[in-house]
Design a protein around this motif. Structure first.
Motif, PDB file in Angstrom:
ATOM      1  N   TYR A   1      78.110  26.834  28.503  1.00  0.00           N
ATOM      2  CA  TYR A   1      77.459  26.704  27.293  1.00  0.00           C
ATOM      3  C   TYR A   1      76.627  27.993  27.461  1.00  0.00           C
ATOM      4  O   TYR A   1      75.872  28.189  28.379  1.00  0.00           O
ATOM      5  CB  TYR A   1      76.479  25.273  27.246  1.00  0.00           C
ATOM      6  CG  TYR A   1      77.281  24.191  27.361  1.00  0.00           C
ATOM      7  CD1 TYR A   1      77.929  23.693  26.247  1.00  0.00           C
ATOM      8  CD2 TYR A   1      77.881  23.494  28.525  1.00  0.00           C
ATOM      9  CE1 TYR A   1      78.655  22.578  26.182  1.00  0.00           C
ATOM     10  CE2 TYR A   1      78.530  22.500  28.718  1.00  0.00           C
ATOM     11  CZ  TYR A   1      79.093  21.778  27.571  1.00  0.00           C
ATOM     12  OH  TYR A   1      80.129  20.903  27.481  1.00  0.00           O
ATOM     13  N   GLY A   2      76.534  28.802  26.360  1.00  0.00           N
ATOM     14  CA  GLY A   2      75.857  30.032  26.347  1.00  0.00           C
ATOM     15  C   GLY A   2      74.894  30.042  25.125  1.00  0.00           C
ATOM     16  O   GLY A   2      73.968  30.822  25.299  1.00  0.00           O
ATOM     17  N   ALA A   3      75.011  29.179  24.253  1.00  0.00           N
ATOM     18  CA  ALA A   3      74.095  29.100  23.058  1.00  0.00           C
ATOM     19  C   ALA A   3      73.335  28.183  22.969  1.00  0.00           C
ATOM     20  O   ALA A   3      73.235  27.004  23.819  1.00  0.00           O
ATOM     21  CB  ALA A   3      75.247  28.788  21.548  1.00  0.00           C
ATOM     22  N   GLY A   4      71.963  28.347  22.374  1.00  0.00           N
ATOM     23  CA  GLY A   4      70.847  27.581  22.317  1.00  0.00           C
ATOM     24  C   GLY A   4      71.321  25.973  21.822  1.00  0.00           C
ATOM     25  O   GLY A   4      72.144  26.002  20.962  1.00  0.00           O
ATOM     26  N   GLY A   5      70.775  24.868  22.024  1.00  0.00           N
ATOM     27  CA  GLY A   5      70.961  23.606  21.678  1.00  0.00           C
ATOM     28  C   GLY A   5      69.997  23.436  20.453  1.00  0.00           C
ATOM     29  O   GLY A   5      69.168  24.204  20.119  1.00  0.00           O
ATOM     30  N   VAL A   6      70.205  22.225  19.844  1.00  0.00           N
ATOM     31  CA  VAL A   6      69.457  21.712  18.685  1.00  0.00           C
ATOM     32  C   VAL A   6      69.206  20.006  18.865  1.00  0.00           C
ATOM     33  O   VAL A   6      70.226  19.208  19.119  1.00  0.00           O
ATOM     34  CB  VAL A   6      70.299  22.027  17.511  1.00  0.00           C
ATOM     35  CG1 VAL A   6      69.710  21.459  16.090  1.00  0.00           C
ATOM     36  CG2 VAL A   6      70.677  23.206  17.299  1.00  0.00           C
ATOM     37  N   LEU A   7      68.012  20.026  18.665  1.00  0.00           N
ATOM     38  CA  LEU A   7      67.409  18.610  18.445  1.00  0.00           C
ATOM     39  C   LEU A   7      67.981  18.032  17.348  1.00  0.00           C
ATOM     40  O   LEU A   7      67.350  18.653  15.993  1.00  0.00           O
ATOM     41  CB  LEU A   7      65.939  18.504  18.715  1.00  0.00           C
ATOM     42  CG  LEU A   7      65.398  17.125  18.503  1.00  0.00           C
ATOM     43  CD1 LEU A   7      65.840  16.316  19.684  1.00  0.00           C
ATOM     44  CD2 LEU A   7      64.058  17.257  18.904  1.00  0.00           C
ATOM     45  N   ALA A   8      68.637  16.897  17.077  1.00  0.00           N
ATOM     46  CA  ALA A   8      69.059  16.486  15.741  1.00  0.00           C
ATOM     47  C   ALA A   8      68.149  15.194  15.578  1.00  0.00           C
ATOM     48  O   ALA A   8      67.254  14.751  16.252  1.00  0.00           O
ATOM     49  CB  ALA A   8      70.368  15.941  16.198  1.00  0.00           C
ATOM     50  N   PRO A   9      68.361  14.938  14.319  1.00  0.00           N
ATOM     51  CA  PRO A   9      67.406  13.779  13.760  1.00  0.00           C
ATOM     52  C   PRO A   9      67.654  12.445  14.458  1.00  0.00           C
ATOM     53  O   PRO A   9      66.653  11.716  14.579  1.00  0.00           O
ATOM     54  CB  PRO A   9      67.752  13.532  12.154  1.00  0.00           C
ATOM     55  CG  PRO A   9      68.501  14.811  11.789  1.00  0.00           C
ATOM     56  CD  PRO A   9      69.046  15.405  13.174  1.00  0.00           C
TER      57      PRO A   9
ATOM     58  N   PRO B   1      79.970  24.314  22.936  1.00  0.00           N
ATOM     59  CA  PRO B   1      80.728  24.960  23.986  1.00  0.00           C
ATOM     60  C   PRO B   1      80.896  26.269  23.890  1.00  0.00           C
ATOM     61  O   PRO B   1      81.166  26.911  22.805  1.00  0.00           O
ATOM     62  CB  PRO B   1      81.931  24.176  24.399  1.00  0.00           C
ATOM     63  CG  PRO B   1      82.170  23.580  22.938  1.00  0.00           C
ATOM     64  CD  PRO B   1      80.852  23.694  22.383  1.00  0.00           C
ATOM     65  N   CYS B   2      80.840  27.134  25.099  1.00  0.00           N
ATOM     66  CA  CYS B   2      81.544  28.233  25.038  1.00  0.00           C
ATOM     67  C   CYS B   2      82.765  28.439  25.622  1.00  0.00           C
ATOM     68  O   CYS B   2      83.845  28.295  24.974  1.00  0.00           O
ATOM     69  CB  CYS B   2      80.649  29.381  25.957  1.00  0.00           C
ATOM     70  SG  CYS B   2      81.044  30.983  25.864  1.00  0.00           S
ATOM     71  N   ASN B   3      82.936  28.342  26.965  1.00  0.00           N
ATOM     72  CA  ASN B   3      84.156  28.001  27.608  1.00  0.00           C
ATOM     73  C   ASN B   3      84.477  26.753  27.982  1.00  0.00           C
ATOM     74  O   ASN B   3      85.347  26.066  28.638  1.00  0.00           O
ATOM     75  CB  ASN B   3      84.524  28.835  28.970  1.00  0.00           C
ATOM     76  CG  ASN B   3      84.381  30.270  28.641  1.00  0.00           C
ATOM     77  OD1 ASN B   3      84.910  30.523  27.499  1.00  0.00           O
ATOM     78  ND2 ASN B   3      84.272  31.242  29.743  1.00  0.00           N
ATOM     79  N   ALA B   4      83.458  25.811  27.674  1.00  0.00           N
ATOM     80  CA  ALA B   4      83.717  24.147  28.075  1.00  0.00           C
ATOM     81  C   ALA B   4      84.487  23.728  26.862  1.00  0.00           C
ATOM     82  O   ALA B   4      84.614  24.180  25.921  1.00  0.00           O
ATOM     83  CB  ALA B   4      82.251  23.495  28.082  1.00  0.00           C
ATOM     84  N   GLY B   5      85.052  22.514  27.296  1.00  0.00           N
ATOM     85  CA  GLY B   5      86.010  21.983  26.160  1.00  0.00           C
ATOM     86  C   GLY B   5      85.380  21.089  25.194  1.00  0.00           C
ATOM     87  O   GLY B   5      85.819  20.661  23.995  1.00  0.00           O
ATOM     88  N   ARG B   6      84.172  20.729  25.508  1.00  0.00           N
ATOM     89  CA  ARG B   6      83.518  19.544  24.792  1.00  0.00           C
ATOM     90  C   ARG B   6      81.978  20.207  24.564  1.00  0.00           C
ATOM     91  O   ARG B   6      81.261  20.797  25.063  1.00  0.00           O
ATOM     92  CB  ARG B   6      83.554  18.321  25.469  1.00  0.00           C
ATOM     93  CG  ARG B   6      84.678  17.793  25.663  1.00  0.00           C
ATOM     94  CD  ARG B   6      84.728  16.528  26.448  1.00  0.00           C
ATOM     95  NE  ARG B   6      86.084  15.981  26.776  1.00  0.00           N
ATOM     96  CZ  ARG B   6      86.578  14.773  27.176  1.00  0.00           C
ATOM     97  NH1 ARG B   6      85.331  13.890  27.610  1.00  0.00           N
ATOM     98  NH2 ARG B   6      87.616  14.517  27.504  1.00  0.00           N
ATOM     99  N   VAL B   7      81.567  19.396  23.330  1.00  0.00           N
ATOM    100  CA  VAL B   7      79.946  19.475  23.044  1.00  0.00           C
ATOM    101  C   VAL B   7      79.374  18.925  23.849  1.00  0.00           C
ATOM    102  O   VAL B   7      79.724  17.542  24.373  1.00  0.00           O
ATOM    103  CB  VAL B   7      79.975  19.088  21.490  1.00  0.00           C
ATOM    104  CG1 VAL B   7      78.444  19.136  21.021  1.00  0.00           C
ATOM    105  CG2 VAL B   7      80.510  20.102  20.370  1.00  0.00           C
ATOM    106  N   LEU B   8      78.214  19.311  24.454  1.00  0.00           N
ATOM    107  CA  LEU B   8      77.134  18.501  25.234  1.00  0.00           C
ATOM    108  C   LEU B   8      76.443  17.842  24.324  1.00  0.00           C
ATOM    109  O   LEU B   8      75.668  18.471  23.772  1.00  0.00           O
ATOM    110  CB  LEU B   8      76.705  19.596  26.238  1.00  0.00           C
ATOM    111  CG  LEU B   8      75.434  19.026  27.291  1.00  0.00           C
ATOM    112  CD1 LEU B   8      76.305  18.069  28.242  1.00  0.00           C
ATOM    113  CD2 LEU B   8      74.989  20.048  27.997  1.00  0.00           C
ATOM    114  N   CYS B   9      76.036  16.546  25.024  1.00  0.00           N
ATOM    115  CA  CYS B   9      75.081  15.644  24.138  1.00  0.00           C
ATOM    116  C   CYS B   9      74.228  15.149  24.898  1.00  0.00           C
ATOM    117  O   CYS B   9      74.606  14.645  26.015  1.00  0.00           O
ATOM    118  CB  CYS B   9      75.649  14.788  23.290  1.00  0.00           C
ATOM    119  SG  CYS B   9      74.649  13.385  22.611  1.00  0.00           S
ATOM    120  N   ILE B  10      72.783  15.401  24.926  1.00  0.00           N
ATOM    121  CA  ILE B  10      71.922  14.727  25.889  1.00  0.00           C
ATOM    122  C   ILE B  10      70.998  13.784  24.845  1.00  0.00           C
ATOM    123  O   ILE B  10      70.560  14.245  23.892  1.00  0.00           O
ATOM    124  CB  ILE B  10      70.958  15.776  26.276  1.00  0.00           C
ATOM    125  CG1 ILE B  10      71.831  16.979  27.161  1.00  0.00           C
ATOM    126  CG2 ILE B  10      70.006  15.183  27.368  1.00  0.00           C
ATOM    127  CD1 ILE B  10      71.211  18.175  27.678  1.00  0.00           C
TER     128      ILE B  10
END
Length: 130
Positions: free
Chosen positions: A105-113, A121-130
């Protein structure tokens, strides 16, 4: 203009991402090639935070995101775990260990509503959700 002490240990590319201002007034920076998270407190004092994060180069590249719970989350670039600075200013490495590989992951994340933080993802295969 002022250069703060102490001089930060390590080689080139110690920190790449911008800092994140926490509700406690501190600004936190995640390491790229450095081995420590550091913070600048409300009085402008610099502090290296434990634990020492050894083991890989290119740990965290993307800027962190402040969550509604007061924690700051950084997605791993080459590190294996999400980095969390909790509301008390303590460094935690979150479970689970993410799949091996570089530049996850190389790009900044976003806080969703919905209160979740998403990192593309950059080279990861999935979106990371926290």
């Amino acid at each position: 203009v002022e250069l703060l002490e102490p001089e930060l240990p390590g080689e080139d590319f110690k920190y790449l991402a911008g800092g994140v201002l926490a509700p406690n007034g501190c600004i936190y920076f995640a390491p790229f090639r450095a081995d420590w998270v550091f913070c600048i407190d409300a009085e402008g004092e610099l502090e290296l935070l434990e634990p020492e994060l050894q083991g890989c180069r290119g740990k965290y590249q993307a800027g962190g995101v402040l969550a509604p719970n007061g924690c700051i989350y950084f997605a791993p670039c080459n590190a294996g775990r999400v980095l969390c600075i909790n509301a008390e200013g303590e460094v935690e490495l979150m479970e689970p260990e993410l799949p091996a590989g570089g530049n996850k992951y190389g790009a900044g994340g976003v806080l969703a509503p919905n209160g979740c933080i998403y990192f593309a993802p950059c080279n990861a295969g999935r979106v990371l959700c926290i």
